[in-house]
Write a protein that holds these residues in place. Sequence first.
Motif, PDB file in Angstrom:
ATOM      1  N   THR A  93     -11.049  -6.769   4.159  1.00  0.00           N
ATOM      2  CA  THR A  93     -10.226  -5.590   4.461  1.00  0.00           C
ATOM      3  C   THR A  93     -11.019  -4.288   4.591  1.00  0.00           C
ATOM      4  OG1 THR A  93      -9.774  -5.204   2.115  1.00  0.00           O
ATOM      5  CG2 THR A  93      -8.183  -6.554   3.324  1.00  0.00           C
ATOM      6  N   ASP A  94     -12.339  -4.351   4.415  1.00  0.00           N
ATOM      7  CA  ASP A  94     -13.106  -3.105   4.566  1.00  0.00           C
ATOM      8  C   ASP A  94     -13.845  -3.043   5.896  1.00  0.00           C
ATOM      9  OD1 ASP A  94     -14.888  -5.088   3.905  1.00  0.00           O
ATOM     10  OD2 ASP A  94     -15.862  -3.997   2.265  1.00  0.00           O
ATOM     11  N   THR A  95     -13.393  -3.838   6.894  1.00  0.00           N
ATOM     12  CA  THR A  95     -14.010  -3.768   8.220  1.00  0.00           C
ATOM     13  C   THR A  95     -13.380  -2.615   9.014  1.00  0.00           C
ATOM     14  OG1 THR A  95     -12.380  -5.242   9.215  1.00  0.00           O
ATOM     15  CG2 THR A  95     -14.352  -6.286   8.273  1.00  0.00           C
ATOM     16  N   ALA A  96     -14.142  -2.087   9.973  1.00  0.00           N
ATOM     17  CA  ALA A  96     -13.627  -1.015  10.841  1.00  0.00           C
ATOM     18  C   ALA A  96     -12.411  -1.510  11.622  1.00  0.00           C
ATOM     19  CB  ALA A  96     -14.733  -0.558  11.802  1.00  0.00           C
ATOM     20  N   HIS A  97     -12.439  -2.782  12.009  1.00  0.00           N
ATOM     21  CA  HIS A  97     -11.333  -3.393  12.763  1.00  0.00           C
ATOM     22  C   HIS A  97     -10.031  -3.350  11.946  1.00  0.00           C
ATOM     23  CE1 HIS A  97      -9.237  -6.493  15.189  1.00  0.00           C
ATOM     24  NE2 HIS A  97      -8.792  -6.909  14.021  1.00  0.00           N
ATOM     25  N   HIS A  98     -10.102  -3.780  10.693  1.00  0.00           N
ATOM     26  CA  HIS A  98      -8.917  -3.786   9.823  1.00  0.00           C
ATOM     27  C   HIS A  98      -8.401  -2.362   9.625  1.00  0.00           C
ATOM     28  CE1 HIS A  98      -6.283  -4.992   6.496  1.00  0.00           C
ATOM     29  NE2 HIS A  98      -6.785  -3.984   5.810  1.00  0.00           N
ATOM     30  N   HIS A  99      -9.316  -1.438   9.338  1.00  0.00           N
ATOM     31  CA  HIS A  99      -8.919  -0.045   9.108  1.00  0.00           C
ATOM     32  C   HIS A  99      -8.165   0.520  10.324  1.00  0.00           C
ATOM     33  CE1 HIS A  99     -11.458   1.293   5.445  1.00  0.00           C
ATOM     34  NE2 HIS A  99     -11.311  -0.013   5.424  1.00  0.00           N
ATOM     35  N   LEU A 221      17.002  -7.627  -4.152  1.00  0.00           N
ATOM     36  CA  LEU A 221      18.024  -7.145  -3.222  1.00  0.00           C
ATOM     37  C   LEU A 221      19.295  -6.748  -3.964  1.00  0.00           C
ATOM     38  CD1 LEU A 221      17.465  -9.799  -0.408  1.00  0.00           C
ATOM     39  CD2 LEU A 221      17.057  -7.342  -0.179  1.00  0.00           C
ATOM     40  N   HIS A 222      19.638  -7.517  -4.989  1.00  0.00           N
ATOM     41  CA  HIS A 222      20.829  -7.210  -5.787  1.00  0.00           C
ATOM     42  C   HIS A 222      20.660  -5.873  -6.524  1.00  0.00           C
ATOM     43  CE1 HIS A 222      24.391  -7.836  -8.219  1.00  0.00           C
ATOM     44  NE2 HIS A 222      23.671  -7.616  -9.308  1.00  0.00           N
ATOM     45  N   GLU A 223      19.444  -5.636  -7.017  1.00  0.00           N
ATOM     46  CA  GLU A 223      19.166  -4.377  -7.730  1.00  0.00           C
ATOM     47  C   GLU A 223      19.127  -3.199  -6.760  1.00  0.00           C
ATOM     48  OE1 GLU A 223      15.486  -5.192  -9.707  1.00  0.00           O
ATOM     49  OE2 GLU A 223      16.397  -6.447 -11.262  1.00  0.00           O
ATOM     50  N   GLY A 224      18.949  -3.497  -5.470  1.00  0.00           N
ATOM     51  CA  GLY A 224      18.873  -2.437  -4.444  1.00  0.00           C
ATOM     52  C   GLY A 224      17.425  -2.065  -4.177  1.00  0.00           C
ATOM     53  N   LEU A 225      17.006  -2.185  -2.926  1.00  0.00           N
ATOM     54  CA  LEU A 225      15.609  -1.889  -2.585  1.00  0.00           C
ATOM     55  C   LEU A 225      15.330  -0.402  -2.734  1.00  0.00           C
ATOM     56  CD1 LEU A 225      14.994  -4.143   0.577  1.00  0.00           C
ATOM     57  CD2 LEU A 225      14.453  -4.616  -1.828  1.00  0.00           C
ATOM     58  N   GLN A 226      14.190  -0.098  -3.317  1.00  0.00           N
ATOM     59  CA  GLN A 226      13.759   1.289  -3.506  1.00  0.00           C
ATOM     60  C   GLN A 226      12.639   1.608  -2.514  1.00  0.00           C
ATOM     61  OE1 GLN A 226      15.312   3.207  -6.014  1.00  0.00           O
ATOM     62  NE2 GLN A 226      16.584   1.364  -6.096  1.00  0.00           N
ATOM     63  N   ASP A 227      12.615   2.833  -2.025  1.00  0.00           N
ATOM     64  CA  ASP A 227      11.489   3.258  -1.193  1.00  0.00           C
ATOM     65  C   ASP A 227      10.227   3.220  -2.045  1.00  0.00           C
ATOM     66  OD1 ASP A 227      13.453   3.667   0.621  1.00  0.00           O
ATOM     67  OD2 ASP A 227      13.275   5.850   0.720  1.00  0.00           O
ATOM     68  N   ARG A 228       9.129   2.770  -1.450  1.00  0.00           N
ATOM     69  CA  ARG A 228       7.895   2.584  -2.215  1.00  0.00           C
ATOM     70  C   ARG A 228       6.791   3.485  -1.688  1.00  0.00           C
ATOM     71  NH1 ARG A 228       9.316   0.268  -6.682  1.00  0.00           N
ATOM     72  NH2 ARG A 228       7.077   0.225  -7.058  1.00  0.00           N
ATOM     73  N   GLY A 229       6.025   4.050  -2.625  1.00  0.00           N
ATOM     74  CA  GLY A 229       4.881   4.868  -2.233  1.00  0.00           C
ATOM     75  C   GLY A 229       3.819   4.027  -1.543  1.00  0.00           C
ATOM     76  N   VAL A 230       3.339   4.487  -0.393  1.00  0.00           N
ATOM     77  CA  VAL A 230       2.328   3.712   0.347  1.00  0.00           C
ATOM     78  C   VAL A 230       1.043   4.498   0.576  1.00  0.00           C
ATOM     79  CG1 VAL A 230       3.906   2.110   1.457  1.00  0.00           C
ATOM     80  CG2 VAL A 230       3.439   4.311   2.553  1.00  0.00           C
ATOM     81  N   SER A 231       0.856   5.559  -0.181  1.00  0.00           N
ATOM     82  CA  SER A 231      -0.455   6.224  -0.181  1.00  0.00           C
ATOM     83  C   SER A 231      -0.838   6.476  -1.631  1.00  0.00           C
ATOM     84  CB  SER A 231      -0.422   7.530   0.620  1.00  0.00           C
ATOM     85  OG  SER A 231       0.443   8.472   0.000  1.00  0.00           O
ATOM     86  N   ARG A 232      -2.144   6.529  -1.869  1.00  0.00           N
ATOM     87  CA  ARG A 232      -2.650   6.715  -3.225  1.00  0.00           C
ATOM     88  C   ARG A 232      -3.917   7.567  -3.191  1.00  0.00           C
ATOM     89  NH1 ARG A 232       1.559   4.624  -3.998  1.00  0.00           N
ATOM     90  NH2 ARG A 232       2.173   3.073  -5.556  1.00  0.00           N
ATOM     91  N   ASP A 233      -4.252   8.137  -4.339  1.00  0.00           N
ATOM     92  CA  ASP A 233      -5.522   8.853  -4.483  1.00  0.00           C
ATOM     93  C   ASP A 233      -6.555   7.856  -4.961  1.00  0.00           C
ATOM     94  OD1 ASP A 233      -4.666  11.788  -4.109  1.00  0.00           O
ATOM     95  OD2 ASP A 233      -3.194  10.982  -5.518  1.00  0.00           O
ATOM     96  N   LEU A 234      -7.251   7.255  -4.013  1.00  0.00           N
ATOM     97  CA  LEU A 234      -8.224   6.210  -4.328  1.00  0.00           C
ATOM     98  C   LEU A 234      -9.582   6.553  -3.740  1.00  0.00           C
ATOM     99  CD1 LEU A 234      -6.063   3.045  -3.526  1.00  0.00           C
ATOM    100  CD2 LEU A 234      -6.957   3.632  -5.763  1.00  0.00           C
ATOM    101  N   PRO A 235     -10.659   6.053  -4.372  1.00  0.00           N
ATOM    102  CA  PRO A 235     -11.996   6.343  -3.835  1.00  0.00           C
ATOM    103  C   PRO A 235     -12.357   5.476  -2.630  1.00  0.00           C
ATOM    104  CG  PRO A 235     -12.173   5.003  -5.822  1.00  0.00           C
ATOM    105  CD  PRO A 235     -10.722   5.335  -5.654  1.00  0.00           C
ATOM    106  N   ASN A 236     -11.707   4.333  -2.494  1.00  0.00           N
ATOM    107  CA  ASN A 236     -12.048   3.448  -1.368  1.00  0.00           C
ATOM    108  C   ASN A 236     -10.784   2.889  -0.748  1.00  0.00           C
ATOM    109  OD1 ASN A 236     -11.504   1.825  -3.660  1.00  0.00           O
ATOM    110  ND2 ASN A 236     -12.571   0.095  -2.757  1.00  0.00           N
ATOM    111  N   GLY A 237     -10.862   2.558   0.531  1.00  0.00           N
ATOM    112  CA  GLY A 237      -9.690   2.018   1.222  1.00  0.00           C
ATOM    113  C   GLY A 237      -9.529   2.610   2.602  1.00  0.00           C
ATOM    114  N   VAL A 238      -8.354   2.410   3.183  1.00  0.00           N
ATOM    115  CA  VAL A 238      -8.053   2.874   4.543  1.00  0.00           C
ATOM    116  C   VAL A 238      -7.455   4.274   4.455  1.00  0.00           C
ATOM    117  CG1 VAL A 238      -6.782   2.380   6.668  1.00  0.00           C
ATOM    118  CG2 VAL A 238      -7.587   0.481   5.244  1.00  0.00           C
ATOM    119  N   SER A 239      -8.118   5.229   5.073  1.00  0.00           N
ATOM    120  CA  SER A 239      -7.653   6.621   5.000  1.00  0.00           C
ATOM    121  C   SER A 239      -6.330   6.809   5.719  1.00  0.00           C
ATOM    122  CB  SER A 239      -8.697   7.556   5.633  1.00  0.00           C
ATOM    123  OG  SER A 239      -9.890   7.520   4.882  1.00  0.00           O
ATOM    124  N   VAL A 240      -5.469   7.661   5.147  1.00  0.00           N
ATOM    125  CA  VAL A 240      -4.203   8.003   5.811  1.00  0.00           C
ATOM    126  C   VAL A 240      -4.538   8.773   7.081  1.00  0.00           C
ATOM    127  CG1 VAL A 240      -2.120   9.432   5.620  1.00  0.00           C
ATOM    128  CG2 VAL A 240      -2.842   8.017   3.683  1.00  0.00           C
TER     129      VAL A 240
END
Length: 545
Positions: A93-99, A221-240
Amino acid sequence: MSIFIGGAWAYANGSLHLGHISSLLPGDILARYYRLKGEKVLYVSGSDCNGTPIAIRAKQEGVSPKEIADRYHQEFTESFEKLGFSYDIYTRTDTAHHHKIVQEIFLKLLDKGLIYKKEIEQTYCEHDQQFLPDRYVEGICPKCGANARGDQCDYCSSVLEPLDLLERKCRICGNPPTTRKTQHFYFALSSLQSALENYTKNAEQKQLWRENAISLTKRYLHEGLQDRGVSRDLPNGVSVPVKGYEDKKIYVWIEAVSGYYTASKLWAEENGQDDAVFWNSAAKSYYVHGKDNIPFHSIVWPGILEGLGLEALPTHIISNEYLTLEKKKLSTSRNWAVWVPDIIERYGSDSIRYFLTINAPENRDADFSWKEFIYSHNSELLGAYGNFVNRTLKFIQKTFDGIIPEKEINKEIVDRINLLYEETGRNIESASFKKALEKVFELVRYSNKYFDEQQPWKQVREDTEACKQTLSDCLYIIGNLANILAPFLPFSSEKVKAMLQITDQSWQPLLVNPQMVTQVEPLFERIDPDRISKELEELKRSERI
């Protein structure tokens, strides 16, 4: 038919253990089977080289996250290869292609209003002077009281946020974190509630998912789907890919599961192929993983695909229960595990594959015990299957100078083989791998009994033609056993096919043409039962209390 198979991506922050292999092995069985059937197969996976677990390991060792990811990606690649995993592509997941493709997915969902910005309270460590992503926060699960991480509780399978935890502490320094306001991006899962309810209902009606996937998904699904955070303050990964937010990273909820799609695109690019056939409603797709990964594959990934307008929602979800070790829960922190690089150094890959299939945690937790593993190898692989192959081929070598007798095969045996292809295929396609292998070994036991009852050592003196008939029947069984077992035991199957000079690659009864049997060698070696106590001693000695 087009068959897409996605194996869950292991975090490249530590060695693989048998629990990982147990949950991933069904993917390889499926891929090998469907290739024999002549279907168009794409089997993908890779190493998850982004995110919190790697950053934590890197911090502990005082090295860069890339150094950790490189080390374990290499180890994973070698381990999967030695175990016979036949991925069409195994990437990271750290390839330029994946990013690049993950960022494209992010922007498409943003453009459709399925990703939006939101100001939130986030845990912040005053000691380490940083915001803490989910897995940097540990505490008590508010639902069941077990120790949990800030993203989910492995004990009760609740999906959590760090602020849900009681008695929170920073995983880096152990101090309780404070909170600060910050902006992050959220995935509007709640807007997909109705679509995902219909999707799950359809899967339940068709019985395409494992029971644990159905029950857990229905609970969310019974509990009801909640919106989920999809960005984080991380040192490595795919930049927003949004101006002013480049320092934030796209979180695992979207980034890692999108690896199935990015890997597919990379395979197509590298092989001059069109992967579109795997991403439409006519394709059959299998997603293979452990119980703890269910919501990512039954809710988040289908939600992303729905949002993108792709019709290739997962058709089959193959989610194993947990594998325990000597009746105790596997624990990497306590070093209570059988590590894959160690076991493949000392034991045959087919022995490992056999035991993890016949003893798979398909519908309930299963236990790996050294005693059962070694006894299973000696009695079933060596004593039943290996013995039948060896005694038949050695007898032909000794009595007929290796020339295979030519006789019309006994009708009862032909019928048994035809039925076995049908039953095994049906069980593999419906993800009942344990049942499939049990059926094959019923034929192994029948074959040994047939050999004993016919007594070819007597027939060769009293009725040579009857002896030739027995051996022809046994050879027909052996050739077809090797073919049917190829998805499960690829290494020994190749050995048998080489000895019988079988080159046919198909899922149908094979004729073993008259020819010489050469280079007969045992399929398996006996494992000394003394190894049981030695392995147990080593396991207990290395456990960290």
